[in-house]
Write a protein that holds these residues in place. Structure first.
Motif, PDB file in Angstrom:
ATOM      1  N   ILE A  59      14.419   7.871  -1.770  1.00 14.43           N
ATOM      2  CA  ILE A  59      14.362   7.362  -0.386  1.00 14.43           C
ATOM      3  C   ILE A  59      15.372   8.128   0.473  1.00 14.43           C
ATOM      4  O   ILE A  59      15.051   8.582   1.571  1.00 14.43           O
ATOM      5  CB  ILE A  59      14.635   5.842  -0.342  1.00 14.43           C
ATOM      6  CG1 ILE A  59      13.498   5.080  -1.025  1.00 14.43           C
ATOM      7  CG2 ILE A  59      14.810   5.350   1.095  1.00 14.43           C
ATOM      8  CD1 ILE A  59      13.712   3.589  -1.175  1.00 14.43           C
ATOM      9  N   LYS A  60      16.575   8.317  -0.087  1.00 18.41           N
ATOM     10  CA  LYS A  60      17.616   9.046   0.658  1.00 18.41           C
ATOM     11  C   LYS A  60      17.129  10.446   1.019  1.00 18.41           C
ATOM     12  O   LYS A  60      17.336  10.911   2.138  1.00 18.41           O
ATOM     13  CB  LYS A  60      18.877   9.163  -0.213  1.00 18.41           C
ATOM     14  CG  LYS A  60      19.933   8.120   0.105  1.00 18.41           C
ATOM     15  CD  LYS A  60      21.181   8.419  -0.668  1.00 18.41           C
ATOM     16  CE  LYS A  60      22.129   7.240  -0.565  1.00 18.41           C
ATOM     17  NZ  LYS A  60      23.244   7.352  -1.498  1.00 18.41           N
ATOM     18  N   LYS A  61      16.478  11.093   0.041  1.00 20.17           N
ATOM     19  CA  LYS A  61      16.015  12.468   0.245  1.00 20.17           C
ATOM     20  C   LYS A  61      14.941  12.515   1.339  1.00 20.17           C
ATOM     21  O   LYS A  61      14.979  13.365   2.242  1.00 20.17           O
ATOM     22  CB  LYS A  61      15.451  13.002  -1.089  1.00 20.17           C
ATOM     23  CG  LYS A  61      15.352  14.499  -1.150  1.00 20.17           C
ATOM     24  CD  LYS A  61      14.868  14.932  -2.528  1.00 20.17           C
ATOM     25  CE  LYS A  61      13.910  16.092  -2.342  1.00 20.17           C
ATOM     26  NZ  LYS A  61      12.865  16.158  -3.316  1.00 20.17           N
ATOM     27  N   ILE A  62      13.996  11.586   1.251  1.00 25.48           N
ATOM     28  CA  ILE A  62      12.897  11.547   2.236  1.00 25.48           C
ATOM     29  C   ILE A  62      13.452  11.271   3.633  1.00 25.48           C
ATOM     30  O   ILE A  62      13.076  11.928   4.613  1.00 25.48           O
ATOM     31  CB  ILE A  62      11.851  10.469   1.847  1.00 25.48           C
ATOM     32  CG1 ILE A  62      11.152  10.873   0.556  1.00 25.48           C
ATOM     33  CG2 ILE A  62      10.834  10.263   2.960  1.00 25.48           C
ATOM     34  CD1 ILE A  62      10.315   9.776  -0.074  1.00 25.48           C
ATOM     35  N   VAL A  63      14.376  10.313   3.713  1.00 26.63           N
ATOM     36  CA  VAL A  63      14.960   9.961   5.018  1.00 26.63           C
ATOM     37  C   VAL A  63      15.692  11.170   5.601  1.00 26.63           C
ATOM     38  O   VAL A  63      15.540  11.490   6.792  1.00 26.63           O
ATOM     39  CB  VAL A  63      15.917   8.746   4.863  1.00 26.63           C
ATOM     40  CG1 VAL A  63      16.738   8.544   6.124  1.00 26.63           C
ATOM     41  CG2 VAL A  63      15.128   7.486   4.540  1.00 26.63           C
ATOM     42  N   ALA A  64      16.454  11.869   4.745  1.00 25.68           N
ATOM     43  CA  ALA A  64      17.199  13.048   5.221  1.00 25.68           C
ATOM     44  C   ALA A  64      16.237  14.109   5.745  1.00 25.68           C
ATOM     45  O   ALA A  64      16.462  14.721   6.788  1.00 25.68           O
ATOM     46  CB  ALA A  64      18.064  13.596   4.090  1.00 25.68           C
ATOM     47  N   GLU A  65      15.121  14.305   5.013  1.00 24.56           N
ATOM     48  CA  GLU A  65      14.102  15.299   5.431  1.00 24.56           C
ATOM     49  C   GLU A  65      13.558  14.963   6.819  1.00 24.56           C
ATOM     50  O   GLU A  65      13.465  15.826   7.695  1.00 24.56           O
ATOM     51  CB  GLU A  65      12.913  15.245   4.458  1.00 24.56           C
ATOM     52  CG  GLU A  65      12.950  16.229   3.337  1.00 24.56           C
ATOM     53  CD  GLU A  65      11.799  15.960   2.367  1.00 24.56           C
ATOM     54  OE1 GLU A  65      10.745  15.446   2.793  1.00 24.56           O
ATOM     55  OE2 GLU A  65      11.994  16.230   1.162  1.00 24.56           O
ATOM     56  N   SER A  69       0.807  -1.214   0.000  1.00 23.65           N
ATOM     57  CA  SER A  69       0.000   0.000   0.000  1.00 23.65           C
ATOM     58  C   SER A  69       0.841   1.265   0.000  1.00 23.65           C
ATOM     59  O   SER A  69       0.331   2.351   0.153  1.00 23.65           O
ATOM     60  CB  SER A  69      -0.909  -0.011   1.218  1.00 23.65           C
ATOM     61  OG  SER A  69      -0.133  -0.085   2.368  1.00 23.65           O
ATOM     62  N   ALA A  70       2.153   1.120  -0.193  1.00 23.44           N
ATOM     63  CA  ALA A  70       3.030   2.284  -0.055  1.00 23.44           C
ATOM     64  C   ALA A  70       2.778   3.335  -1.124  1.00 23.44           C
ATOM     65  O   ALA A  70       3.143   4.487  -0.971  1.00 23.44           O
ATOM     66  CB  ALA A  70       4.474   1.840  -0.105  1.00 23.44           C
ATOM     67  N   THR A 123       8.740   1.286  -3.659  1.00 25.36           N
ATOM     68  CA  THR A 123       7.917   2.132  -4.521  1.00 25.36           C
ATOM     69  C   THR A 123       8.630   3.414  -4.922  1.00 25.36           C
ATOM     70  O   THR A 123       8.110   4.190  -5.699  1.00 25.36           O
ATOM     71  CB  THR A 123       6.611   2.524  -3.815  1.00 25.36           C
ATOM     72  OG1 THR A 123       6.958   3.079  -2.557  1.00 25.36           O
ATOM     73  CG2 THR A 123       5.703   1.323  -3.635  1.00 25.36           C
ATOM     74  N   LYS A 124       9.827   3.618  -4.363  1.00 22.83           N
ATOM     75  CA  LYS A 124      10.563   4.834  -4.681  1.00 22.83           C
ATOM     76  C   LYS A 124      12.006   4.466  -5.026  1.00 22.83           C
ATOM     77  O   LYS A 124      12.511   3.428  -4.588  1.00 22.83           O
ATOM     78  CB  LYS A 124      10.540   5.794  -3.486  1.00 22.83           C
ATOM     79  CG  LYS A 124       9.150   6.336  -3.177  1.00 22.83           C
ATOM     80  CD  LYS A 124       9.245   7.642  -2.456  1.00 22.83           C
ATOM     81  CE  LYS A 124       7.949   8.380  -2.198  1.00 22.83           C
ATOM     82  NZ  LYS A 124       6.733   7.928  -2.762  1.00 22.83           N
TER      83      LYS A 124
END
Lengths: 258, 247
Positions: free
Chosen positions: A122-128, A4-5, A116-117
């Motif tokens: 993923i790196k960008k989202i995790v850093a955020e 569901s991601a 899904t990414k």
């Protein structure tokens, strides 16, 4: 399980508990709990230690099976299929980080597992998310190298990555300093404003509870003592509720009287 | 309790088989496990097999020589390593080294709520934890057993040549081995090792996933994982031998 991601941007979902009962080793923990949390609501559950708050959360996310009663999420009875259909997340009291994984791997776990990414996204989202909880610079550390408060913040970042429709927090501000606790409180509210996420927060922190709650409930010995808005709860006449809400240290007075 | 455990093991086996189509997506974890199970065990496997082969030759060589059949030492060591000692001893070694680690890791994850956290993220613990170990050990074990058999043969050869009471030549040793050991014998050992690998992975993961209590519970799970694996390996060995005896 259905992945569901990829269902992003969906609004919050409701959660309902009907006459929920649970006992462990013959000891009743929940004695007929009824709750109805509206979509997009921030609902705070307060109560003394051992009153059954965390067990209630575990039922809502399907980690426990009720002895009797029903739990509904998004209007459907909790099951593996329903938990796959909606995005749910839980911040555990202990953090429950994967101890063999680094901070980055923990926070990005949901995205890497559901694939899904892209890796760069993923790196960008995790850093955020790590920046949001003030943990930039700790990406490569293992949980064993973090303090209790830092672990909790990683757990919150990991849950935020899911962009959940229903987010459950088990003592999100325990072990956090007041400034970080306020940041987390602010983030819970911001998450609702941004995505309409429904939040159920179990806490002892009265400042947090009255600061963020749309409605709140107080559990005592496995039963709900009262439900209402913060203003309604403050005017309660129930002595157990009042004792809990007005408990304060009075060491100075006691010392003087000695 | 025994029947419950067997039932749960079969359920875990079935759930893992259902996840098998997802194996390629989890190749990174499978490679990590392959390294952990295979590469990290190489030295131990080599050392153990060298001495097992050597001891076999040392025990049987003088007896065979007394009876005038010393040339059979190569074949005897060859068959014993390929069909019995290679798979069984390696399975016992891997149960102790890898099975214990599996039970400890999964048990710790359970008591520290890490598995609950996976479930809340809609990550299937069987797919995340059991599948990579299942695939990795199924690949690694037969390879390790082939290596163990080859090293065991070498151990037997060294002792047969170097020991004055046996005093075979390398040619004599390996000619006998070639006469008595065929590809089917190697296949026999590989099939056994595959079955043993599945016993190790499912018994260990099952014990890990059923850990109760704190660190003491993890210790109990590890002990049960190793002991139960070894018992089941030895029982399965008898029946597999019985089935494949005519090969």
């Amino acid at each position: 399980m259905v992945n569901s991601a990829n269902k992003t941007g969906a609004a919050g979902i409701s959660a309902e508990v009907r006459n929920l009962r649970k006992q462990f080793d013959g000891e009743p923990v929940l004695r007929g709990i009824n709750l109805n949390v509206q979509p997009g609501e921030i609902f705070v559950i307060m109560g003394p230690s051992g009153s059954g708050k965390s067990v209630l959360l575990r039922h809502i996310i399907g980690l426990e099976t009720p002895d009797s009663g029903e739990v509904f999420v998004g209007g459907k009875p909790v099951s593996d299929a329903v938990l796959s259909e909606f995005r749910l997340a839980m911040v555990f009291q202990s953090g429950a980080l994967l101890n063999s994984f680094t901070v980055t791997e923990n926070v990005g776990l949901y995205l890497t597992e559901h694939q899904t990414k892209s890796e760069s996204e993923i790196k960008k989202i995790v850093a955020e998310k790590l920046e949001l909880v003030g943990l930039t610079g700790h990406e490569d550390r293992l949980p064993s190298e973090l303090s209790g408060g830092m672990k909790k913040r990683v757990a919150i970042a990991r849950a935020l990555v899911i962009e959940p429709q229903l987010m459950l927090y088990d003592e999100p501000t325990s072990e956090l300093d007041p400034v970080m606790a306020a940041t987390i409180g602010h983030e819970i509210s911001r998450l609702r404003q941004r995505t309409g996420t429904t939040s159920i927060v179990v806490t002892h922190d009265r400042d947090l509870a009255f600061g963020i709650a749309d409605r709140m409930a107080l559990i005592h010995e496995g039963q709900i003592r009262c439900v209402g808005t913060p203003a309604e709860i403050r005017t309660q006449t129930d002595p157990i509720v009042n004792d809990f809400l007005n408990a304060e240290f009075s060491l100075k007075r006691k010392t003087k009287s000695l | 309790m025994f029947y419950k455990d067997i039932g749960e093991l079969l359920v875990l086996f079935w759930k893992t088989l259902q996840e098998l189509p997802q194996a390629w997506r989890h190749r990174r974890k499978i490679f990590e496990q392959l390294f952990e199970i295979g590469n990290a065990s190489l030295f131990m496997v080599g050392l153990l097999s060298l001495f097992i082969g050597g001891v076999l030759a040392l025990q049987t060589g003088p007896v065979f020589k007394d009876r005038g059949v010393v040339s059979f030492v190569g074949g005897m060591v060859g068959l014993a390593m390929a069909k019995e000692l290679g798979p069984v001893m390696m399975a016992i070694l891997i149960a102790g080294r890898v099975g214990s680690a599996m039970a400890a890791e999964i048990g710790s994850m359970l008591i520290f709520q890490e598995i609950d956290a996976l479930k809340t993220m809609n990550i299937n613990p069987v797919r995340f934890l059991v599948l990579p170990r299942f695939v990795a050990i199924a690949i690694a074990m037969p390879c390790l057993v082939v290596l163990a058999t080859l090293v065991g043969w070498m151990g037997g050869a060294i002792v047969s040549v170097a020991n004055s009471e046996i005093a075979l030549t390398f040619d004599g040793y390996f000619n006998s081995l070639k006469d008595m050991v065929g590809p089917l014998d190697m296949l026999n050992g590989s099939i056994k090792s595959l079955v043993f690998s599945q016993i190790i992975v499912f018994v260990s993961c099952h014990q890990g996933l059923n850990t109760r209590g704190g660190p003491r519970g993890v210790g109990r799970s590890v002990t049960k994982a190793v002991v139960n694996s070894i018992i089941l390996i030895l029982i399965a060995d008898y029946f597999l031998t019985r089935i494949m005896i005519k090969w």
